[in-house]
Structure formats: structure tokens, C-alpha cells
Scaffold this active site. Structure first.
Site, PDB file in Angstrom:
ATOM      1  N   SER A   1     -10.866  -0.224   3.263  1.00 41.73           N
ATOM      2  CA  SER A   1     -10.104  -0.411   4.505  1.00 41.73           C
ATOM      3  C   SER A   1      -9.595   0.940   4.986  1.00 41.73           C
ATOM      4  O   SER A   1      -8.907   1.637   4.249  1.00 41.73           O
ATOM      5  CB  SER A   1      -8.893  -1.308   4.258  1.00 41.73           C
ATOM      6  OG  SER A   1      -9.313  -2.524   3.705  1.00 41.73           O
TER       7      SER A   1
ATOM      8  N   ARG B   1       0.834  -1.221   0.000  1.00 38.79           N
ATOM      9  CA  ARG B   1       0.000   0.000   0.000  1.00 38.79           C
ATOM     10  C   ARG B   1       0.865   1.267   0.000  1.00 38.79           C
ATOM     11  O   ARG B   1       0.526   2.267   0.641  1.00 38.79           O
ATOM     12  CB  ARG B   1      -0.945   0.031   1.211  1.00 38.79           C
ATOM     13  CG  ARG B   1      -1.828  -1.171   1.348  1.00 38.79           C
ATOM     14  CD  ARG B   1      -2.931  -1.232   0.300  1.00 38.79           C
ATOM     15  NE  ARG B   1      -3.885  -2.267   0.651  1.00 38.79           N
ATOM     16  CZ  ARG B   1      -3.835  -3.511   0.158  1.00 38.79           C
ATOM     17  NH1 ARG B   1      -2.911  -3.865  -0.713  1.00 38.79           N
ATOM     18  NH2 ARG B   1      -4.737  -4.411   0.517  1.00 38.79           N
TER      19      ARG B   1
ATOM     20  N   GLU C   1      -4.839   4.084   6.151  1.00 42.30           N
ATOM     21  CA  GLU C   1      -4.572   3.912   4.717  1.00 42.30           C
ATOM     22  C   GLU C   1      -5.214   5.058   3.917  1.00 42.30           C
ATOM     23  O   GLU C   1      -4.677   5.525   2.918  1.00 42.30           O
ATOM     24  CB  GLU C   1      -5.154   2.563   4.266  1.00 42.30           C
ATOM     25  CG  GLU C   1      -4.961   2.291   2.796  1.00 42.30           C
ATOM     26  CD  GLU C   1      -5.536   0.943   2.371  1.00 42.30           C
ATOM     27  OE1 GLU C   1      -5.206  -0.086   3.000  1.00 42.30           O
ATOM     28  OE2 GLU C   1      -6.307   0.918   1.403  1.00 42.30           O
TER      29      GLU C   1
HETATM   30  P1  FAD Z   1      -8.760   8.965  -5.010  1.00 42.88           P
HETATM   31  O1  FAD Z   1      -9.463   8.581  -3.755  1.00 42.88           O
HETATM   32  O2  FAD Z   1      -9.391   9.980  -5.872  1.00 42.88           O
HETATM   33  O3  FAD Z   1      -7.277   9.423  -4.634  1.00 42.88           O
HETATM   34  C1  FAD Z   1      -6.480   8.617  -3.782  1.00 42.88           C
HETATM   35  C2  FAD Z   1      -5.071   9.228  -3.666  1.00 42.88           C
HETATM   36  O4  FAD Z   1      -4.429   9.204  -4.932  1.00 42.88           O
HETATM   37  C3  FAD Z   1      -5.089  10.702  -3.248  1.00 42.88           C
HETATM   38  O5  FAD Z   1      -3.947  10.957  -2.490  1.00 42.88           O
HETATM   39  C4  FAD Z   1      -5.026  11.445  -4.585  1.00 42.88           C
HETATM   40  O6  FAD Z   1      -4.481  12.737  -4.463  1.00 42.88           O
HETATM   41  C5  FAD Z   1      -4.107  10.532  -5.382  1.00 42.88           C
HETATM   42  N1  FAD Z   1      -4.383  10.538  -6.823  1.00 42.88           N
HETATM   43  C6  FAD Z   1      -5.504  10.092  -7.446  1.00 42.88           C
HETATM   44  N2  FAD Z   1      -5.369  10.181  -8.784  1.00 42.88           N
HETATM   45  C7  FAD Z   1      -4.134  10.713  -9.016  1.00 42.88           C
HETATM   46  C8  FAD Z   1      -3.414  11.060 -10.190  1.00 42.88           C
HETATM   47  N3  FAD Z   1      -3.918  10.872 -11.420  1.00 42.88           N
HETATM   48  N4  FAD Z   1      -2.186  11.592 -10.054  1.00 42.88           N
HETATM   49  C9  FAD Z   1      -1.642  11.792  -8.821  1.00 42.88           C
HETATM   50  N5  FAD Z   1      -2.287  11.492  -7.674  1.00 42.88           N
HETATM   51  C10 FAD Z   1      -3.504  10.950  -7.764  1.00 42.88           C
HETATM   52  N6  FAD Z   1      -7.775  -0.372  -2.265  1.00 42.88           N
HETATM   53  C11 FAD Z   1      -6.967  -1.438  -2.449  1.00 42.88           C
HETATM   54  O7  FAD Z   1      -5.747  -1.283  -2.581  1.00 42.88           O
HETATM   55  N7  FAD Z   1      -7.476  -2.706  -2.493  1.00 42.88           N
HETATM   56  C12 FAD Z   1      -8.790  -2.964  -2.365  1.00 42.88           C
HETATM   57  O8  FAD Z   1      -9.213  -4.112  -2.426  1.00 42.88           O
HETATM   58  C13 FAD Z   1      -9.674  -1.859  -2.151  1.00 42.88           C
HETATM   59  N8  FAD Z   1     -10.994  -2.055  -1.961  1.00 42.88           N
HETATM   60  C14 FAD Z   1     -11.816  -0.993  -1.750  1.00 42.88           C
HETATM   61  C15 FAD Z   1     -13.182  -1.223  -1.532  1.00 42.88           C
HETATM   62  C16 FAD Z   1     -14.058  -0.174  -1.324  1.00 42.88           C
HETATM   63  C17 FAD Z   1     -15.525  -0.440  -1.100  1.00 42.88           C
HETATM   64  C18 FAD Z   1     -13.558   1.160  -1.319  1.00 42.88           C
HETATM   65  C19 FAD Z   1     -14.501   2.311  -1.147  1.00 42.88           C
HETATM   66  C20 FAD Z   1     -12.203   1.405  -1.509  1.00 42.88           C
HETATM   67  C21 FAD Z   1     -11.316   0.328  -1.705  1.00 42.88           C
HETATM   68  N9  FAD Z   1      -9.939   0.517  -1.899  1.00 42.88           N
HETATM   69  C22 FAD Z   1      -9.108  -0.550  -2.109  1.00 42.88           C
HETATM   70  C23 FAD Z   1      -9.369   1.874  -1.829  1.00 42.88           C
HETATM   71  C24 FAD Z   1      -9.450   2.641  -3.177  1.00 42.88           C
HETATM   72  O9  FAD Z   1     -10.459   2.125  -3.995  1.00 42.88           O
HETATM   73  C25 FAD Z   1      -8.127   2.593  -3.946  1.00 42.88           C
HETATM   74  O10 FAD Z   1      -7.103   3.163  -3.173  1.00 42.88           O
HETATM   75  C26 FAD Z   1      -8.218   3.315  -5.288  1.00 42.88           C
HETATM   76  O11 FAD Z   1      -7.031   3.117  -6.022  1.00 42.88           O
HETATM   77  C27 FAD Z   1      -8.462   4.812  -5.147  1.00 42.88           C
HETATM   78  O12 FAD Z   1      -8.729   5.323  -6.437  1.00 42.88           O
HETATM   79  P2  FAD Z   1      -9.426   6.716  -6.641  1.00 42.88           P
HETATM   80  O13 FAD Z   1      -9.375   7.031  -8.088  1.00 42.88           O
HETATM   81  O14 FAD Z   1     -10.763   6.719  -6.020  1.00 42.88           O
HETATM   82  O15 FAD Z   1      -8.421   7.669  -5.849  1.00 42.88           O
HETATM   83  P1  NAP Z   2      -9.758 -11.424   4.286  1.00 44.16           P
HETATM   84  O1  NAP Z   2      -9.684 -12.344   3.109  1.00 44.16           O
HETATM   85  O2  NAP Z   2     -10.851 -11.582   5.291  1.00 44.16           O
HETATM   86  O3  NAP Z   2      -8.367 -11.436   5.048  1.00 44.16           O
HETATM   87  C1  NAP Z   2      -8.146 -10.614   6.199  1.00 44.16           C
HETATM   88  C2  NAP Z   2      -6.736 -10.069   6.120  1.00 44.16           C
HETATM   89  O4  NAP Z   2      -5.815 -11.147   6.203  1.00 44.16           O
HETATM   90  C3  NAP Z   2      -6.529  -9.365   4.823  1.00 44.16           C
HETATM   91  O5  NAP Z   2      -6.351  -8.028   5.131  1.00 44.16           O
HETATM   92  C4  NAP Z   2      -5.326 -10.022   4.182  1.00 44.16           C
HETATM   93  O6  NAP Z   2      -4.233  -9.155   3.968  1.00 44.16           O
HETATM   94  C5  NAP Z   2      -4.868 -11.074   5.148  1.00 44.16           C
HETATM   95  N1  NAP Z   2      -4.803 -12.373   4.414  1.00 44.16           N
HETATM   96  C6  NAP Z   2      -5.804 -13.266   4.270  1.00 44.16           C
HETATM   97  N2  NAP Z   2      -5.368 -14.345   3.592  1.00 44.16           N
HETATM   98  C7  NAP Z   2      -4.077 -14.119   3.293  1.00 44.16           C
HETATM   99  C8  NAP Z   2      -3.079 -14.851   2.614  1.00 44.16           C
HETATM  100  N3  NAP Z   2      -3.338 -16.058   2.096  1.00 44.16           N
HETATM  101  N4  NAP Z   2      -1.861 -14.306   2.484  1.00 44.16           N
HETATM  102  C9  NAP Z   2      -1.592 -13.109   2.979  1.00 44.16           C
HETATM  103  N5  NAP Z   2      -2.495 -12.349   3.645  1.00 44.16           N
HETATM  104  C10 NAP Z   2      -3.717 -12.852   3.817  1.00 44.16           C
HETATM  105  O7  NAP Z   2      -9.782  -9.914   3.762  1.00 44.16           O
HETATM  106  P2  NAP Z   2     -10.966  -9.058   3.182  1.00 44.16           P
HETATM  107  O8  NAP Z   2     -11.187  -7.919   4.064  1.00 44.16           O
HETATM  108  O9  NAP Z   2     -12.124  -9.919   2.782  1.00 44.16           O
HETATM  109  O10 NAP Z   2     -10.306  -8.483   1.851  1.00 44.16           O
HETATM  110  C11 NAP Z   2      -9.979  -9.346   0.782  1.00 44.16           C
HETATM  111  C12 NAP Z   2      -8.901  -8.704  -0.053  1.00 44.16           C
HETATM  112  O11 NAP Z   2      -9.363  -7.457  -0.572  1.00 44.16           O
HETATM  113  C13 NAP Z   2      -7.645  -8.395   0.757  1.00 44.16           C
HETATM  114  O12 NAP Z   2      -6.523  -8.627  -0.054  1.00 44.16           O
HETATM  115  C14 NAP Z   2      -7.782  -6.923   1.077  1.00 44.16           C
HETATM  116  O13 NAP Z   2      -6.523  -6.269   1.175  1.00 44.16           O
HETATM  117  C15 NAP Z   2      -8.553  -6.402  -0.125  1.00 44.16           C
HETATM  118  N6  NAP Z   2      -9.376  -5.254   0.263  1.00 44.16           N
HETATM  119  C16 NAP Z   2      -8.756  -4.054   0.412  1.00 44.16           C
HETATM  120  C17 NAP Z   2      -9.481  -2.923   0.745  1.00 44.16           C
HETATM  121  C18 NAP Z   2      -8.815  -1.579   0.838  1.00 44.16           C
HETATM  122  O14 NAP Z   2      -9.518  -0.581   0.905  1.00 44.16           O
HETATM  123  N7  NAP Z   2      -7.521  -1.507   0.839  1.00 44.16           N
HETATM  124  C19 NAP Z   2     -10.848  -3.029   0.964  1.00 44.16           C
HETATM  125  C20 NAP Z   2     -11.428  -4.282   0.838  1.00 44.16           C
HETATM  126  C21 NAP Z   2     -10.687  -5.390   0.487  1.00 44.16           C
HETATM  127  P3  NAP Z   2      -4.081  -8.205   2.665  1.00 44.16           P
HETATM  128  O15 NAP Z   2      -5.042  -7.099   2.895  1.00 44.16           O
HETATM  129  O16 NAP Z   2      -2.665  -7.787   2.758  1.00 44.16           O
HETATM  130  O17 NAP Z   2      -4.384  -8.999   1.446  1.00 44.16           O
END
Ligand code: FAD
Ligand code: NAP
Length: 334
Positions: free
Chosen positions: A234, A160, A330
Site C-alpha cells: 500500500s 501504521r 505510507e
Molecule cells: P524496510 O523497507 O527495509 O524499511 C522500512 C522502514 O523501517 C524504513 O524507514 C527503515 O529505515 C526502517 N527500518 C527497517 N529495519 C529497521 C531496523 N532494524 N531498525 C530501525 N529501523 C529500521 N505492511 C503492512 O503493515 N501490512 C501489510 O499487509 C503489508 N503488505 C505488503 C505487501 C506487499 C506486496 C509489500 C511489497 C509490502 C507490504 N507491506 C505491508 C509493507 C512492508 O512489507 C512492511 O512495512 C514491512 O514491515 C517492511 O519491512 P522491511 O524489512 O522490508 O523494511
Molecule cells: P480489503 O480487505 O479489500 O479492505 C479494504 C480496506 O478496508 C482495507 O484497507 C481495510 O483497512 C479496510 N477494511 C476492510 N474490512 C475491514 C474491517 N472489517 N474492519 C476494519 N477495516 C476494514 O483490503 P486489502 O487491500 O485486500 O488488504 C487486506 C489487508 O492486508 C488489510 O488489512 C490491509 O491493511 C493489509 N495490506 C496492507 C498492505 C500495506 O502495504 N500496508 C498491503 C496489502 C495489504 P486496514 O488496511 O486498516 O485493514
């Protein structure tokens, strides 16, 4: 440029704050015209607003990057390089690749937001991160107006993390991102419940589309849809700690989940820590912790960003008091 615009439609938390200035850019020329302004004023570049929390009115420019277009750059027998504009919707881009049979990002289905933000935190899910297929990105340098190419090593991707959140914060606008995808993909179904979901779908020999569908189904079953319940996914990162910290926690909580990380460190599940600290499903006025996923903070309607932030602070303090682990946010806070 518009003035005093509500950002409610532009952040998935649904927080109603105003931006002093607002501009949507559709091409590089429009971005370049804004550079003198960006050099003098506070700004936030945004795609889908799905990783932002506004705790107050934003005094600068909210710049919605809407550069579009998907094009094939290069193809061999084995691979294809596909470049997408920063404003392309991430999930639609994933589906486009899946339909074409280009493998590598199918596990990242249904992540909200735009392509341009994907490198910011090296988005990841279900055992895959964009760094695994990242080829290059092109970004506009705010100080010079030059379009600069960043290869994998330039981006310092981590869990991340990227250089754009750290050393180069606010210095570049990402304009396009390219991925090297496989024409003969090896599917990654070993993570979590993907295989169980495929079995439920009666799929014995999964295709890219099946894996994408399985991920979509899992996500829809446990994550709140921001259209109905404001959230930014998250709220916290999973903490990566020394093995000794894990051992200490395991004394009182022998079932503590953990996963190996680099350099002998271990990754803990922040959602589990929050749940054990008693926060899962808790409500505090208009904000709360999601009942199915404790990592997700939600806006039940009409919440202020400062309320979400205060809730997050109480969680940070409680988890630290209970486990000696300090959670890191995050979501990007403004
Ligand atoms: P924004 O929210 O608009 O911006 C995020 C950041 O990036 C800000 O700092 C912004 O200034 C910067 N930014 C955006 N675009 C640019 C650009 N073109 N140039 C420079 N800077 C920029 N994230 C995960 O990693 N894994 C997941 O599984 C995941 N699941 C999600 C589930 C849900 C329901 C939600 C709501 C969010 C989730 N996220 C997840 C978080 C999010 O979707 C990601 O971080 C996504 O990449 C953000 O994209 P955005 O376009 O909405 O960015
Ligand atoms: P999950 O499968 O319930 O797992 C809980 C946590 O344990 C996760 O955060 C994941 O880490 C870790 N994990 C589980 N299995 C793993 C494995 N085999 N190896 C390494 N790490 C493991 O998680 P969940 O909430 O349903 O999400 C599923 C996936 O979607 C995850 O990868 C999560 O990161 C991603 N997600 C991200 C966001 C976001 O906003 N960033 C939101 C929703 C879902 P990791 O998160 O490092 O994978």
C-alpha cells in the site's frame, strides 16, 4: 564498507539507484563499529526494503540489518514469549510460530520484509497489528551505543505508526523484537474474506495453519508479487477522518465504505477513494496503479523513483480535489 552499490536488489520497487556506502551487519558488534560513522553521515537502516522508495541516489550509508536468530524466552501453560533477530524474514518467522502452534500473528502471514521493521509502522493486516502481541524490542541507541529495551507503552504504536517513525526517528537501530503468543489461540477470522476463503478450502474447524494458508491465498490472489512486479504494498495509509467528512462524501457517494476508528473518527479505504477518482489500473509510462488493488503503485520495469513519486502526487491531488481528503504516504521516501 562497500562504495557506490546499486540498491536495485535491496528495494522491492526495484528502483535502480546507488548508495554512496553499503554495509550488511550480521551482529551487534558490527553495528556498534558503525556508530561513529552513523553519527556523522546520512543513513538508512533496512531489512527487506519493502517499504522504501528511492527518488534519487542515496548519498549516505545503506545499512542492511541482518541480525538473525529466534529463541524462546519464557513459557507458561498459556503463553510463550518468542524473540527474533531484526534480520529474520517476517513471513518465515510467522510460519515458524504457526508450525509450533504459537498463535497471534497468523493473520500477518506473507507480509514482506524483516522482523526488525515490523514495529516501525506497527504492521497490520486482516484485523491484527503487531501491537496486539508485542512484548518488547531491543534497540541500539546511535548516540550512546547502549542497547535499550522498549516495552509496549514506550513504542506509541498507532495505525501504521510508532515512536520510531516520529519522535525517535533515526535514533535507534532495532536489533530484536519479542512477541507474547498464545498456546491456546483464539482465531481471528471475522475480517474481510478470511471465512469465505476457509469455506472455499473446505475447512470447517480451522487451525492456525488454515488461517495462515487462507491469508496467503487471499494475498496471492490480489497483491502483486514484488519478484515479478516492483511495488511496496500500500503506497498510502487509509485516512482517518471526522464523521462530518464521511457524511459530506456520502452525499454524492452513498456507498462509500467506512469503518469506526477511535475517538468517534472513521477510517476510509484509500484504495476505494483512488479507484473512484479514476486511477485504478492507470499507467503513466513505466509506472502505474495496480489493476486489482488501487492502493498499490507499481514499477512495470525500469522506472525511476521520481516517476513513482510524481504519480503518487497526482493521485494525492486528485483524491483531495474529488473528496476533500488528503492522502498520506505510507511508504518511506528517500
Ligand atoms: P524496510 O523497507 O527495509 O524499511 C522500512 C522502514 O523501517 C524504513 O524507514 C527503515 O529505515 C526502517 N527500518 C527497517 N529495519 C529497521 C531496523 N532494524 N531498525 C530501525 N529501523 C529500521 N505492511 C503492512 O503493515 N501490512 C501489510 O499487509 C503489508 N503488505 C505488503 C505487501 C506487499 C506486496 C509489500 C511489497 C509490502 C507490504 N507491506 C505491508 C509493507 C512492508 O512489507 C512492511 O512495512 C514491512 O514491515 C517492511 O519491512 P522491511 O524489512 O522490508 O523494511
Ligand atoms: P480489503 O480487505 O479489500 O479492505 C479494504 C480496506 O478496508 C482495507 O484497507 C481495510 O483497512 C479496510 N477494511 C476492510 N474490512 C475491514 C474491517 N472489517 N474492519 C476494519 N477495516 C476494514 O483490503 P486489502 O487491500 O485486500 O488488504 C487486506 C489487508 O492486508 C488489510 O488489512 C490491509 O491493511 C493489509 N495490506 C496492507 C498492505 C500495506 O502495504 N500496508 C498491503 C496489502 C495489504 P486496514 O488496511 O486498516 O485493514
Amino acid at each position: 564498507m562497500l562504495e557506490n552499490v546499486s540498491l536495485r536488489p535491496y528495494n522491492t520497487f526495484g528502483i535502480d539507484v546507488n548508495a554512496r556506502y553499503f554495509k550488511e551487519c550480521l551482529n551487534l558488534e558490527e553495528l556498534r563499529e558503525l556508530l561513529p560513522f552513523l553519527r556523522q553521515n546520512a543513513f538508512v537502516v533496512s531489512g527487506g526494503g519493502s517499504n522504501l522508495l528511492f527518488t534519487k541516489d542515496f548519498p549516505g550509508l545503506f545499512l542492511k540489518n541482518n541480525l538473525r536468530g529466534i529463541r524462546e524466552i519464557e513459557r507458561s501453560n498459556r503463553e510463550v514469549i518468542i524473540e527474533a533477530g531484526a534480520g529474520e524474514n517476517w513471513h518465515e518467522f510467522v510460519l515458524y510460530c504457526v508450525e509450533k502452534g504459537f498463535g497471534g500473528i497468523e493473520n500477518l502471514s506473507l507480509i514482506p520484509g524483516c522482523v526488525g521493521a515490523s514495529p516501525m509502522q506497527n504492521i497490520g493486516a486482516y484485523g491484527v497489528e503487531i501491537k496486539d502481541t508485542f512484548e518488547y524490542l531491543d534497540a541500539l541507541e546511535i548516540a550512546t551505543g547502549e542497547l535499550k529495551r522498549f516495552n509496549l507503552d514506550d513504542c506509541a504504536f498507532g495505525y501504521r505508526e510508532s515512536v520510531f517513525k516520529r519522535a525517535l526517528k533515526n535514533q535507534y537501530i532495532i536489533c530484536s523484537v519479542a512477541f507474547r503468543l498464545s498456546l491456546h489461540p483464539t482465531l481471528n477470522t471475522s475480517y474481510g474474506v478470511i471465512e469465505a476463503e476457509l469455506a472455499k478450502m473446505n475447512v470447517l474447524e480451522p487451525t492456525l495453519k488454515d488461517v495462515s494458508n487462507a491469508v496467503i491465498r487471499i494475498r496471492q490472489s490480489k497483491l502483486p508479487d514484488p519478484q515479478h512486479l516492483g511495488n511496496a504494498g500500500s503506497f498510502f495509509k487509509n485516512p482517518v477522518v471526522e464523521a462530518e467528512v464521511l457524511a459530506n462524501i456520502a452525499t454524492n457517494y452513498p456507498k462509500v465504505p467506512s469503518y469506526p476508528a477511535s475517538d468517534g473518527m472513521v477510517k476510509l479505504a484509500a484504495g476505494w477513494l483512488i479507484e473512484q477518482a479514476g486511477w485504478k489500473g492507470k499507467k503513466m509510462g513505466a509506472v502505474g496503479v495496480h489493476e486489482l488493488q488501487a492502493l498499490v503503485l507499481v514499477n512495470f520495469g525500469g522506472a525511476r523513483g521520481s516517476e513513482v513519486f510524481e504519480l503518487s502526487q497526482r493521485i494525492v491531488d486528485d483524491v483531495e480535489a474529488t473528496f476533500g481528503v488528503r492522502l498520506e504516504r505510507e511508504v518511506n521516501i528517500f
